[in-house]
Motif scaffolding. Sequence first.
Motif: not given
Length: 461
Positions: A100, A103, A106, A278, A281, A299
């Motif tokens: 990953l 997040d 970002d 998002r 995980d 995403f």
Amino acid sequence: MVGRGRPGARGGSSTMIRAGIVTSGSSALVALLVMGAGCSGPDAPVNAAESGEAAGEVTTVPVIRPERATLRRTTTQPATVHPDHQAEIHARVSGYLALLEADIGDRVEAGQVLGVVDVPELTKGRQRREAMIARLEADERRAAAEIDLAGADVEATEAMRDQELAEIATARAALDAQRAEFNRVQGLVSEGAVTGQLLDEARERLESAEATLASAEAAAASASANVDVSLARLAASQASLETAKAETEVARKELEELDAMIAFATLRAPFPGVVTRRHVDPGDLVREGQGAGPEGPLFVVAKLDTVRVRVALPEDDAPGTDVGDPAVVIFRSLPGRSFEGRVDRIARGLDTSTRTMLVEVDLPNPGLSLLPGMYGEATITLEQAEGLVLPAGAVRYDEEGRSFVYVVDETDAIRVVNVGTGLDDGSRIEITSGLDGSERVVAPTIDRLQEGQRVRVEEAG
């Protein structure tokens, strides 16, 4: 705007003047006259004899002067911020999320890695395709070697055939020589010049030459057949090489297809923007096509350096809206700030459920202070004009809808001036004809005046 009666129409004030000469004991009559005056209405005619001037009274009127200004007709409607572009990142391959790399919040660049899905079966499949390509390339080399060998065989058989053809020529020449010799000896024997034994010997040599020629011709035919076989083998070898090359190309394309699928395992940002959502995980099982269901996309990347403010305009305002119209947007969450822009896009059609038309205003957003989903108000200037303006109430209208104003001339007398009107913003109205800006125009506070009526002028504040 409220319509007003024409000047000269009889009104209630004249009735009140006549009521002033009635004796004080006639209170009932006075009351009836006053009631009659009230029923006459504001459009009743007024003449000079019945005006306040005839009774020695002079009406005081406030006056204003037309001023030059820019009028704007605007509409203010709810507005919502949307990203300039937004992309939902979905899975094209199945596997477990191994890495990953981004997040929410970002900032990412185009092509930046957001996450990596582990796809070992695709990796093994790629290795198998590479081994298959190596084998097919070896087949190509073998086919090429067979072509070289077949080509050499063709050359050898052709040389053999040529040699046998030369042998035929030699045998035919020898046969011709032996036939001539046999004929000569036969003639000598018939003349008795030589013995018959020589004729027998000449016959044997002739027959041997004939046999040699026949053998040479048979050998030449066999050599020609061998050449045909060698040529067929060469053609077969060439076909085998083309087949091997085609199979290799197919395998390479399959490898490219597999590489594309492996590339899908690396999730990348499609353009510069911000990760706004998002839903995955590390270690999560990612399935091909994930994002179409309730779990949402893996995403969401939004381009926010410019945002689109979407405004739904009512049907009445839609026809007057054009691309390029100025717009000012404010947000309750950003008090004291306003954002100026222009209408960049128009839907050119109404939503049949709301009877509104969608327009979009692009706003620069370098600091990312404008967030998708923010609610505000957009004021769009639909129309504007520059020229002489008056308060809207200073312009009156007669029964036929013609517009006019009361002007006080240099003798302080009332003149009724017909005017042309243009843009009306609700409080002021554009005067397109009839005035030059120097006139003293009666303010909206006075309802009814008479052409030629003398007045006392009071400059309006």
